[in-house]
Design a protein around this motif. Sequence first.
Motif, PDB file in Angstrom:
ATOM      1  N   ILE A  49       9.394  -6.984   6.543  1.00  0.00           N
ATOM      2  CA  ILE A  49       9.296  -8.351   5.655  1.00  0.00           C
ATOM      3  C   ILE A  49       9.624  -9.619   6.315  1.00  0.00           C
ATOM      4  N   ARG A  50      10.342  -9.388   7.799  1.00  0.00           N
ATOM      5  CA  ARG A  50      10.256 -10.233   8.706  1.00  0.00           C
ATOM      6  C   ARG A  50       8.927 -10.823   9.700  1.00  0.00           C
ATOM      7  N   LEU A  51       8.439  -9.302   9.706  1.00  0.00           N
ATOM      8  CA  LEU A  51       7.090  -9.421  10.686  1.00  0.00           C
ATOM      9  C   LEU A  51       5.682  -9.696   9.891  1.00  0.00           C
ATOM     10  N   HIS A  52       5.758  -8.812   8.696  1.00  0.00           N
ATOM     11  CA  HIS A  52       4.378  -8.963   7.498  1.00  0.00           C
ATOM     12  C   HIS A  52       4.124 -10.602   7.713  1.00  0.00           C
ATOM     13  N   ARG A  53       2.969 -10.622   7.860  1.00  0.00           N
ATOM     14  CA  ARG A  53       2.365 -12.120   7.579  1.00  0.00           C
ATOM     15  C   ARG A  53       1.062 -11.716   6.501  1.00  0.00           C
ATOM     16  N   ARG A 102      -1.849  12.636  -0.173  1.00  0.00           N
ATOM     17  CA  ARG A 102      -2.368  12.579   1.400  1.00  0.00           C
ATOM     18  C   ARG A 102      -1.672  11.321   1.622  1.00  0.00           C
ATOM     19  N   ILE A 103      -1.098  12.503   3.116  1.00  0.00           N
ATOM     20  CA  ILE A 103      -0.165  10.551   4.107  1.00  0.00           C
ATOM     21  C   ILE A 103      -0.456  10.600   5.377  1.00  0.00           C
ATOM     22  N   ALA A 104      -1.540  11.737   5.735  1.00  0.00           N
ATOM     23  CA  ALA A 104      -2.081  11.553   6.596  1.00  0.00           C
ATOM     24  C   ALA A 104      -2.592  10.308   7.473  1.00  0.00           C
ATOM     25  N   GLY A 105      -2.475   9.612   7.959  1.00  0.00           N
ATOM     26  CA  GLY A 105      -2.871   8.408   9.260  1.00  0.00           C
ATOM     27  C   GLY A 105      -2.290   7.000   8.195  1.00  0.00           C
ATOM     28  N   ARG A 106      -1.690   7.346   6.878  1.00  0.00           N
ATOM     29  CA  ARG A 106      -1.295   6.666   6.266  1.00  0.00           C
ATOM     30  C   ARG A 106       0.085   5.753   5.935  1.00  0.00           C
ATOM     31  N   GLN A 107       0.213   4.616   5.549  1.00  0.00           N
ATOM     32  CA  GLN A 107       1.821   4.067   5.560  1.00  0.00           C
ATOM     33  C   GLN A 107       2.544   4.476   4.963  1.00  0.00           C
ATOM     34  N   VAL A 108       3.678   4.924   4.792  1.00  0.00           N
ATOM     35  CA  VAL A 108       4.788   5.430   3.946  1.00  0.00           C
ATOM     36  C   VAL A 108       5.711   4.454   3.465  1.00  0.00           C
ATOM     37  N   VAL A 109       5.923   4.447   2.371  1.00  0.00           N
ATOM     38  CA  VAL A 109       7.250   3.119   1.935  1.00  0.00           C
ATOM     39  C   VAL A 109       8.608   4.335   1.258  1.00  0.00           C
ATOM     40  N   VAL A 110       9.612   4.673   2.277  1.00  0.00           N
ATOM     41  CA  VAL A 110      10.699   5.952   1.158  1.00  0.00           C
ATOM     42  C   VAL A 110      11.113   5.020   0.987  1.00  0.00           C
ATOM     43  N   VAL A 111      11.561   5.120  -1.137  1.00  0.00           N
ATOM     44  CA  VAL A 111      12.514   4.104  -1.687  1.00  0.00           C
ATOM     45  C   VAL A 111      13.815   5.002  -1.915  1.00  0.00           C
ATOM     46  N   CYS A 112      15.262   4.764  -0.935  1.00  0.00           N
ATOM     47  CA  CYS A 112      16.712   5.199  -1.557  1.00  0.00           C
ATOM     48  C   CYS A 112      17.324   3.474  -2.486  1.00  0.00           C
ATOM     49  N   ARG A 113      17.871   4.783  -3.303  1.00  0.00           N
ATOM     50  CA  ARG A 113      18.680   3.419  -4.307  1.00  0.00           C
ATOM     51  C   ARG A 113      20.245   3.479  -3.486  1.00  0.00           C
ATOM     52  N   GLY A 114      20.037   2.836  -2.139  1.00  0.00           N
ATOM     53  CA  GLY A 114      21.427   2.403  -1.476  1.00  0.00           C
ATOM     54  C   GLY A 114      21.092   1.003  -0.746  1.00  0.00           C
ATOM     55  N   TYR A 115      21.748   0.699  -0.076  1.00  0.00           N
ATOM     56  CA  TYR A 115      21.675  -0.932   0.813  1.00  0.00           C
ATOM     57  C   TYR A 115      21.006  -1.743   0.239  1.00  0.00           C
ATOM     58  N   ASP A 116      21.300  -3.153  -0.545  1.00  0.00           N
ATOM     59  CA  ASP A 116      19.972  -3.876  -0.913  1.00  0.00           C
ATOM     60  C   ASP A 116      18.986  -3.855  -1.552  1.00  0.00           C
ATOM     61  N   TYR A 117      18.412  -1.822  -1.516  1.00  0.00           N
ATOM     62  CA  TYR A 117      16.676  -1.860  -1.923  1.00  0.00           C
ATOM     63  C   TYR A 117      16.665  -2.494  -3.090  1.00  0.00           C
ATOM     64  N   LEU A 118      16.761  -3.327  -4.111  1.00  0.00           N
ATOM     65  CA  LEU A 118      16.297  -4.428  -5.279  1.00  0.00           C
ATOM     66  C   LEU A 118      15.683  -5.671  -4.234  1.00  0.00           C
ATOM     67  N   ARG A 119      16.875  -6.438  -3.294  1.00  0.00           N
ATOM     68  CA  ARG A 119      16.016  -7.429  -2.609  1.00  0.00           C
ATOM     69  C   ARG A 119      14.920  -6.870  -1.444  1.00  0.00           C
ATOM     70  N   GLU A 120      15.028  -5.431  -0.674  1.00  0.00           N
ATOM     71  CA  GLU A 120      14.002  -5.233  -0.198  1.00  0.00           C
ATOM     72  C   GLU A 120      12.939  -4.817  -0.665  1.00  0.00           C
ATOM     73  N   LEU A 121      12.874  -4.092  -2.023  1.00  0.00           N
ATOM     74  CA  LEU A 121      11.547  -4.181  -2.378  1.00  0.00           C
ATOM     75  C   LEU A 121      10.928  -5.376  -3.249  1.00  0.00           C
ATOM     76  N   ALA A 122      11.617  -6.600  -3.297  1.00  0.00           N
ATOM     77  CA  ALA A 122      10.709  -7.580  -3.736  1.00  0.00           C
ATOM     78  C   ALA A 122      10.477  -8.368  -2.395  1.00  0.00           C
ATOM     79  N   GLY A 123      11.298  -8.485  -1.724  1.00  0.00           N
ATOM     80  CA  GLY A 123      10.702  -9.005  -0.262  1.00  0.00           C
ATOM     81  C   GLY A 123       9.082  -8.583   0.800  1.00  0.00           C
TER      82      GLY A 123
END
Length: 377
Positions: A321-325, A161-182
Amino acid sequence: MIGPARIGRRTAQLLPRLRPGDIAVLDQVDLDRSTADALVDAAVAAVVDASPVISGRYPNLGPEILAAAGIPVLDDVGTEVFGRLRDGARVRLDGDTLYAGDTVLARGAAQTPDTIADRLLDAKTGLTAQLEAFAANTIEFAKRERPLLLDGAGIPQLRTRIAGRQVVVVCRGYDYLRELAGLREYLREVRPVLIGVDGGADALREAGYIPDLVVGRLDAVSDEVLRCGAEVVVHADAGGRAPGLARALDLGADAITFPAAGGSEDVALLLAHRHGAALIVAVGTRATLLDLLDRDRGGMASTFLTRLTVGPTLVDAQAVIRLHRGRISGRSLLLLVLAALMVIGALAAVTPAGRLYLALLGSWWEHGVTWLRDRFR
């Protein structure tokens, strides 16, 4: 430079097999940033490319990343090297020559930071032609894929079920490890749908998460991830051929196919968008002009048009990462209140006024309990 050779004409199949100290032998014209980042993450000792790492068509981003990491690069050695070399054999890279013992396997051009910088400078003259090709190819791609991009034709139904939910799409690309940690706090609080694109599914598992959906050709996805219970969408080519489907079904995965041109990253974004995602957060991917040019022509057109289709629903992980509190949980708030009361109690117990106040509280408590007991009798 001495180490075991890991060979693979297709980088998607080669990258997951690399280990620190390996000498990667591949065949990729204009080494792109995503591949270079993966080679650096794998801590390879050197890179040998059968093709030129910089062809001069445009200033591609990969070679500078390898140079900055101090990884030696030997390119344009020719495809004959694949017939002369056995996977896992120990080889030696010395200047512009690759050896097995004393036997010469291949010769090419040894790239240094200076030669890479010079070739990239020359390659900037090719940008005009690349931009013209990009525009023409984008128009052609838009005509061919109009039913998919505008009407969602061919997009499969999902169990997830995706409708109305937030989704995170992860590619093994630029800075993905740092972004997942953040994104850790965001992922813990929001609990979005997690979509792993090929190797991005393994990246989620390595970070401690279980993907809800695995999308891609599956040539860079481990058996463990395919058995984890995630729904699997196999990216097939426009003709419907999906080599990864049989493997997924053999491993017991709940797998369906999605025939589409373009990249698996774009397929994942279209799936999330067409199934009503409230927000799509992209991890490990970028879409600046140079990033778009740093792909094959079909890939650059697909990425550009897909992002136009998804529109404002798509945000970059860095923005989140910058905006979420983070919110304070009820448990944390309760612990904070209890800690404050303990501090107040300790301060009151060591002062005369505090001891008098505690005595009054004790007296009121005693009278209150007595009154309640008498009333209920």
